[in-house]
Design an enzyme around this catalytic site. Sequence first.
Site, PDB file in Angstrom:
ATOM      1  N   ASP A 479       1.014  -1.052  -0.235  1.00  0.00           N
ATOM      2  CA  ASP A 479      -0.002   0.490  -0.046  1.00  0.00           C
ATOM      3  C   ASP A 479       0.890   1.415  -0.577  1.00  0.00           C
ATOM      4  O   ASP A 479       1.853   1.067   0.492  1.00  0.00           O
ATOM      5  CB  ASP A 479      -0.964  -0.293   1.663  1.00  0.00           C
ATOM      6  CG  ASP A 479      -2.070   0.606   0.970  1.00  0.00           C
ATOM      7  OD1 ASP A 479      -2.174   1.335  -0.066  1.00  0.00           O
ATOM      8  OD2 ASP A 479      -2.555   0.547   2.358  1.00  0.00           O
ATOM      9  N   ASP A 548     -10.714   1.998  -3.590  1.00  0.00           N
ATOM     10  CA  ASP A 548     -11.514   1.365  -2.726  1.00  0.00           C
ATOM     11  C   ASP A 548     -12.606   1.774  -2.109  1.00  0.00           C
ATOM     12  O   ASP A 548     -13.300   1.164  -0.865  1.00  0.00           O
ATOM     13  CB  ASP A 548     -10.812   2.941  -0.964  1.00  0.00           C
ATOM     14  CG  ASP A 548      -9.283   2.197  -0.228  1.00  0.00           C
ATOM     15  OD1 ASP A 548      -8.608   1.726  -0.951  1.00  0.00           O
ATOM     16  OD2 ASP A 548      -8.956   3.041   0.293  1.00  0.00           O
TER      17      ASP A 548
HETATM   18  C1  DGJ Z   1      -5.918   1.998   1.692  1.00  0.00           C
HETATM   19  C2  DGJ Z   1      -5.749   0.771   0.694  1.00  0.00           C
HETATM   20  O1  DGJ Z   1      -6.652   0.760   0.124  1.00  0.00           O
HETATM   21  C3  DGJ Z   1      -7.230  -0.286   1.807  1.00  0.00           C
HETATM   22  O2  DGJ Z   1      -7.670  -0.756   0.951  1.00  0.00           O
HETATM   23  C4  DGJ Z   1      -6.517  -0.547   3.227  1.00  0.00           C
HETATM   24  O3  DGJ Z   1      -5.139  -1.414   3.102  1.00  0.00           O
HETATM   25  C5  DGJ Z   1      -5.650   0.784   4.094  1.00  0.00           C
HETATM   26  N1  DGJ Z   1      -5.365   1.668   2.982  1.00  0.00           N
HETATM   27  C6  DGJ Z   1      -5.655   0.039   5.238  1.00  0.00           C
HETATM   28  O4  DGJ Z   1      -4.822   1.115   5.197  1.00  0.00           O
END
Ligand code: DGJ
Length: 739
Positions: A479, A548
């Site tokens: 991430d 997301d």
């Molecule tokens: C952003 C990601 O896109 C989410 O899926 C998740 O992993 C969060 N970060 C966790 O902090």
Amino acid sequence: MSIIYNDKCKSFHLTNGQISYQFSVEKETFLIHNYWGKAIKNNISHSDYPKRDRSHSPNPYNVNTRKYSLNNLPQEFPTNGYGDFRETILEHVYEDESFITQLSYNGYSKYKGKKKIPGLPSTYIENEKEADTLEIYLKDKLYDIDYTLSYTIFNDFNIITRNVRIKNNGDYSVNINKVLSMSVDFDHNNFDLIQLPGSWGRERKVVRSHLTNGIHRIDSKRGTVGHEYQPFFALVSPDTNEQSGEVYGFHLVYSGEFLANIEVGEFELTRAQIGIGSEHFNWELNPGDEFNTPEAVLSYSENGLNGLSQIKHKFYKKHLIRGKYKNKERPILLNNWEATYFDFTEDKILSLVEEASDLGIELFVLDDGWFGQRDSDTTSLGDWFVNREKLPNSLEYLAKNIHKKGLKFGLWFEPEMISKNSNLYNEHPEWLLKASGRNESSSRDQYILDLSQDEVRENILSQLKVILDNVPIDYIKWDYNRNTSEIGSQSSQIRDGEVSHRFILGLYKILDELVTTYPNILWESCSGGGGRYDPGMLYYMPQTWTSDNTDAISRLGIQTGTSLIYPINSMGSHVSEVPNHQLNRTTSLEMRGNVAMSGNFGYELDITKISAQEKELIKKQINFYKENRQLIQFGNFHRIINFYMANENEAAWIFVSDDKKEALFYYFKVLDQTNPPLKRVKMVGLDPNLRYSINSTSICLYGDELMNKGIFVENEQYYNSKHNLYGDFRSSVIKLTAY
Ligand code: DGJ
């Protein structure tokens, strides 16, 4: 032969029988673009662009006519030295503070195959017969700097890749303020511009506008690609639709700041350029140094946007994505993020795994919150050791128990970041990325590590290796949750103007080492969802978390835009709970499943809290996906109704196997209307002569019938159980099997 040089005309013709790209050398100095498009056979490339005396258009020193001006001509490598007033590809400042760059043609060479670009991801070949490369040499005699323009044409794809290498052979350093990877001029402006802008949670909308005079700029100044724009644009004929019309695509294989210029100048020529962003870029090229630009991927389709997608999907699957999972089916996963966020215990995780195993899920991913003191997003980035309060028996214990249940184990990391509230920051505040003496802005309460520093990269690698060498990990979600500000380095060794690009080079070094050392791991890139969905990351990680936003209706748009340029098996796509956490919308589990199945399928909800009925449906979805996964992940994806061309109220697409004997059709409707007209949809990509059974019912139709006449999607005869499209947020699925 795919690269032809005509000595008499001093012209080059790159062709693979499907496309032609032509330019010539004029006045022994300039590279003039002649043509790019559908193949022209038996043709000698020559510049036919009429020369005219144009007011206020300077004539270069080596011509003796007022009719010759670079300001009016289509060029391949425009600099700011010869009186072309349009956007340049290159800007230098020399030791003597001059910023004029006058380059001259200095020969060429060609070879079979394609070379790697040092330090950067790029499309690759497995066999030198797959591509041919032309190198054009330009020289700046005054400063003794050599320029190499590389053009690779692929034999089986309507693709040409370009990049630039600059070598300083002189005695003085030169500052590169801007160097893009390619520039091309079209001799007209009859184009629509297509781009994929967005924001967090609504990435990659397909936006189309007619091209008008002026400079249209698409860029990132965020240190990363970002959610806001893709390093991509397309120029299309105004009559282009999904299945027909000309499309020129431009895409950069890079994960950092980028810049694309689309300029329509005074004589209505269109200049198209893409490369590294120049906002935070100033590179000192010392004597003996070489600088390589990222690669630009140029594609041409005469079969509309869907044609472009066909080319790009196949090309990236074959020539960009690498590793064990390149051709391997991707597992169905359960991710705990939306189920628990930071609030979980070992027992909770194991209860999710237990349920997942019953449902047939194949991979469990432990998301953010497992390390340091990470109970919220304000802390612990940089401290990559297990949080014993949450996982008292260690990660190894957890991984082993997950494996015992027959699932693979995946783990979340955000290695490029640092929290101020962390051991790492206490020990190394100087590793935080920021310009010396400037105050640093926080974002999501976190900061970025300065990957341009060797020690920082070494620390990340050593911390990760401790875990990867000891815990059996099958998958990593990588991430990256903020953008850079106050860009610069606290190290006196690194020039601030180089940090942005050096950060990306540092990231690529880390990724290179990790994917080579741990070849069995499946990597998924993520950046607050789809903030770093780019070909550079795809080179290292075959999948990306698309967004997301897991709301099924939003995903119709996000996945449509993404599918324009990225293969379906690069898109992570999950079913989450309702009301949806990002949008508060409620859609049926069926609808959520059908949308999520059109990608790398997974779930992201608390499956210990769902009803028996929902469990049954989830089991069915999982079985269905397993039966059709090869087709979805490795078949050919065609958009039939583009969500954005249908007022964002409908979408339809189809997956067709290479032999066309199997296909899976999806139709989605957003809002219904009272007493609606009936919907006929014409399929795409089938074999006209094959007879297909529809959903294993007694109805069989020929491919030409399905494609030319089409079907009414609400026709109940095509479905084995009760089916109607009555109401909002509905979908239909039809499996076609040839016999
Ligand atoms: C952003 C990601 O896109 C989410 O899926 C998740 O992993 C969060 N970060 C966790 O902090």
